[in-house]
Design a protein around this motif. Structure first.
Motif, short mmCIF file in Angstrom:
data_model
loop_
_atom_site.label_atom_id
_atom_site.label_comp_id
_atom_site.label_asym_id
_atom_site.label_seq_id
_atom_site.Cartn_x
_atom_site.Cartn_y
_atom_site.Cartn_z
N CYS A 19 3.09 -13.19 -11.82
CA CYS A 19 3.71 -13.29 -12.87
C CYS A 19 4.17 -12.95 -13.85
CB CYS A 19 3.37 -15.18 -13.36
SG CYS A 19 4.18 -16.27 -12.00
N ASP A 20 3.98 -12.13 -15.04
CA ASP A 20 4.11 -10.77 -16.05
C ASP A 20 3.63 -12.40 -17.12
OD1 ASP A 20 3.55 -8.96 -17.73
OD2 ASP A 20 5.63 -8.71 -17.97
N GLY A 21 2.39 -12.48 -16.75
CA GLY A 21 1.49 -13.32 -17.83
C GLY A 21 0.18 -14.01 -16.69
N GLN A 22 -0.26 -14.71 -17.96
CA GLN A 22 -1.76 -15.29 -17.21
C GLN A 22 -0.93 -16.70 -16.58
OE1 GLN A 22 -4.20 -13.41 -18.88
NE2 GLN A 22 -3.72 -12.73 -20.88
N GLY A 23 -2.54 -16.74 -15.20
CA GLY A 23 -2.37 -17.82 -14.89
C GLY A 23 -4.48 -18.72 -15.29
N LEU A 24 -5.73 -18.67 -14.88
CA LEU A 24 -6.60 -19.51 -14.76
C LEU A 24 -6.63 -18.51 -16.61
CD1 LEU A 24 -8.79 -20.39 -12.33
CD2 LEU A 24 -6.99 -21.15 -13.54
N ALA A 25 -6.67 -17.22 -17.24
CA ALA A 25 -7.47 -16.61 -18.08
C ALA A 25 -6.54 -17.40 -19.68
CB ALA A 25 -7.12 -15.52 -17.83
N HIS A 26 -6.54 -18.36 -19.79
CA HIS A 26 -5.72 -18.79 -20.75
C HIS A 26 -6.73 -20.02 -21.25
CE1 HIS A 26 -3.20 -22.49 -22.07
NE2 HIS A 26 -1.45 -21.11 -21.82
N ALA B 270 -11.50 0.29 -10.23
CA ALA B 270 -12.65 -0.45 -10.39
C ALA B 270 -12.28 -1.68 -11.67
CB ALA B 270 -13.31 0.26 -12.38
N THR B 271 -13.49 -2.92 -11.75
CA THR B 271 -13.63 -4.67 -11.98
C THR B 271 -14.71 -4.68 -13.02
OG1 THR B 271 -14.25 -4.67 -10.08
CG2 THR B 271 -12.01 -5.00 -10.08
N SER B 272 -13.85 -5.90 -13.64
CA SER B 272 -15.02 -6.77 -14.54
C SER B 272 -14.39 -8.16 -14.68
CB SER B 272 -15.06 -5.78 -15.89
OG SER B 272 -14.25 -5.86 -16.21
N ASP B 273 -15.60 -9.41 -14.69
CA ASP B 273 -14.79 -10.26 -15.09
C ASP B 273 -14.59 -9.98 -16.24
OD1 ASP B 273 -15.55 -11.07 -12.61
OD2 ASP B 273 -17.64 -11.77 -12.89
N ILE B 274 -13.46 -11.65 -16.22
CA ILE B 274 -12.85 -12.29 -17.72
C ILE B 274 -13.46 -13.69 -17.43
CG2 ILE B 274 -10.87 -12.40 -18.59
CD1 ILE B 274 -9.55 -10.97 -17.85
N THR B 275 -14.01 -14.25 -18.65
CA THR B 275 -14.55 -15.25 -19.39
C THR B 275 -13.99 -16.00 -20.16
OG1 THR B 275 -16.83 -14.51 -20.19
CG2 THR B 275 -16.93 -14.12 -17.76
N ILE B 276 -13.88 -17.00 -20.28
CA ILE B 276 -13.58 -18.39 -21.79
C ILE B 276 -14.97 -19.50 -21.42
CG2 ILE B 276 -12.18 -19.38 -22.68
CD1 ILE B 276 -9.97 -18.25 -21.26
N ASP B 277 -16.21 -19.34 -22.81
CA ASP B 277 -16.90 -20.07 -22.38
C ASP B 277 -17.99 -19.72 -21.08
OD1 ASP B 277 -16.61 -21.50 -24.72
OD2 ASP B 277 -14.44 -23.18 -23.64
N GLY B 278 -18.28 -18.73 -20.30
CA GLY B 278 -19.43 -19.24 -19.24
C GLY B 278 -18.70 -18.75 -18.05
N ARG B 279 -17.69 -18.76 -18.24
CA ARG B 279 -16.37 -19.61 -16.66
C ARG B 279 -15.89 -18.03 -16.18
NH1 ARG B 279 -11.73 -23.67 -15.48
NH2 ARG B 279 -11.35 -22.87 -13.32
N VAL B 280 -15.94 -17.80 -15.61
CA VAL B 280 -15.34 -16.45 -14.74
C VAL B 280 -13.87 -17.00 -14.15
CG1 VAL B 280 -14.76 -14.96 -13.13
CG2 VAL B 280 -16.91 -15.09 -13.99
N VAL B 281 -12.76 -16.51 -15.60
CA VAL B 281 -11.20 -17.14 -15.28
C VAL B 281 -10.28 -16.20 -14.97
CG1 VAL B 281 -11.84 -18.63 -16.58
CG2 VAL B 281 -10.80 -16.69 -17.71
N GLY B 282 -11.00 -14.69 -15.05
CA GLY B 282 -10.07 -13.72 -14.31
C GLY B 282 -11.42 -12.37 -14.16
N ARG B 283 -9.91 -11.15 -13.95
CA ARG B 283 -11.13 -10.18 -13.69
C ARG B 283 -9.82 -8.90 -14.41
NH1 ARG B 283 -12.40 -9.59 -7.97
NH2 ARG B 283 -14.13 -10.93 -9.05
N VAL B 284 -10.54 -7.90 -15.39
CA VAL B 284 -10.03 -6.39 -15.48
C VAL B 284 -10.36 -5.85 -14.33
CG1 VAL B 284 -10.52 -4.88 -16.90
CG2 VAL B 284 -11.01 -7.20 -17.40
N LEU B 285 -8.13 -5.27 -14.45
CA LEU B 285 -8.54 -4.15 -12.57
C LEU B 285 -7.73 -3.02 -13.13
CD1 LEU B 285 -8.62 -3.96 -10.04
CD2 LEU B 285 -6.56 -4.63 -10.31
N ARG B 286 -8.47 -2.52 -13.51
CA ARG B 286 -7.95 -0.54 -13.49
C ARG B 286 -7.07 -0.39 -12.00
NH1 ARG B 286 -9.12 2.05 -17.68
NH2 ARG B 286 -11.47 1.61 -17.51
#
Length: 226
Positions: A110-117, A155-171
């Motif tokens: 999908c062109d959109g969010q999953g858990l990173a919402h 290369a990657t880094s984590d996306i967090t919301i309130d300290g919980r990992v909800v996704g990943r930044v991916l180059r």
């Protein structure tokens, strides 16, 4: 393709939030099969100022990235613009497009969010639960906190919301802006990122998204004359 859609879609923000809250516990964040995806479908929508929307589903062979099937559905947007509820502007027409597919893809992108919402239930989660198919959200913008990943492809880094990992930044391309990947349903985050890299051999965006974007934009132009 079979989709378990509601009899009626929400018409207000309160109804939409209630539906997200009801369905969120159904999300599965792990692979339940072998994680071998022979066909992958990209989903995207295009909008006109008059409210017309065209949704496209483009199914590709995962090995060759050649088209297997393409479909388009047309509709009219009736849900208001509300941050965090944008999925409800796309869902009715996107579901109509998926229902036109003659086969069921092994993976939806999908062109959109999953858990990173903000409520950990974006478009990819919603479509995954409705279809029962592994689903990934790949977005150009992000909800949550992250640090910039390395400049090289992969290369990657984590996306967090309130300290919980909800996704990943991916180059996906060296020295190019990254994408924001999150689980939708029935897949884990490592597998999701592996699949996105496989779908980006030449461009920043997955081939699934690129082709669905082109198809829905052309379909909207043809329908509206604009």
């Amino acid at each position: 393709m079979r989709v378990t859609a509601p009899a009626e879609w929400p018409t207000t923000a309160d109804e939409a939030v209630a539906m997200q809250d009801e369905l969120r516990p159904s999300v599965v964040t792990k692979n339940l099969g072998t994680a071998e995806f022979r066909t992958v479908a990209g989903l995207d929508s295009a909008y006109h100022d008059n409210g017309a929307v065209a949704a496209a589903a483009v199914v590709l062979d995962s090995a060759t990235l050649e088209p297997v099937e393409t479909v388009v559905a047309h509709g009219t947007v009736t849900f208001p613009y509300v941050p965090g509820l944008l999925a409800f502007r796309e869902l009715p027409t996107t579901v109509a497009a998926l229902e036109k597919l003659s086969t069921t893809p092994d993976l939806l992108v999908c062109d959109g969010q999953g858990l990173a919402h903000p409520r950990q239930f974006g478009l990819a989660c919603h479509l995954g639960v409705l279809t029962g198919v592994p689903t990934i959200g790949v977005a150009k913008s992000v909800w949550g906190d992250y640090t910039e990943p390395g400049r090289e492809r992969g290369a990657t880094s984590d996306i967090t919301i309130d300290g919980r990992v909800v996704g990943r930044v991916l180059r996906t391309r060296t020295e190019v802006k990254p994408l924001f990947v999150s689980v939708g349903h029935l897949i884990d985050l490592d597998t999701a990122c592996t699949q996105v890299l496989a779908l980006t051999p030449h461009y920043r965006q997955p081939e699934t998204t690129r082709r669905a974007d082109q198809l829905c934009r052309q379909a909207l132009r043809d329908a509206t004359g604009a």
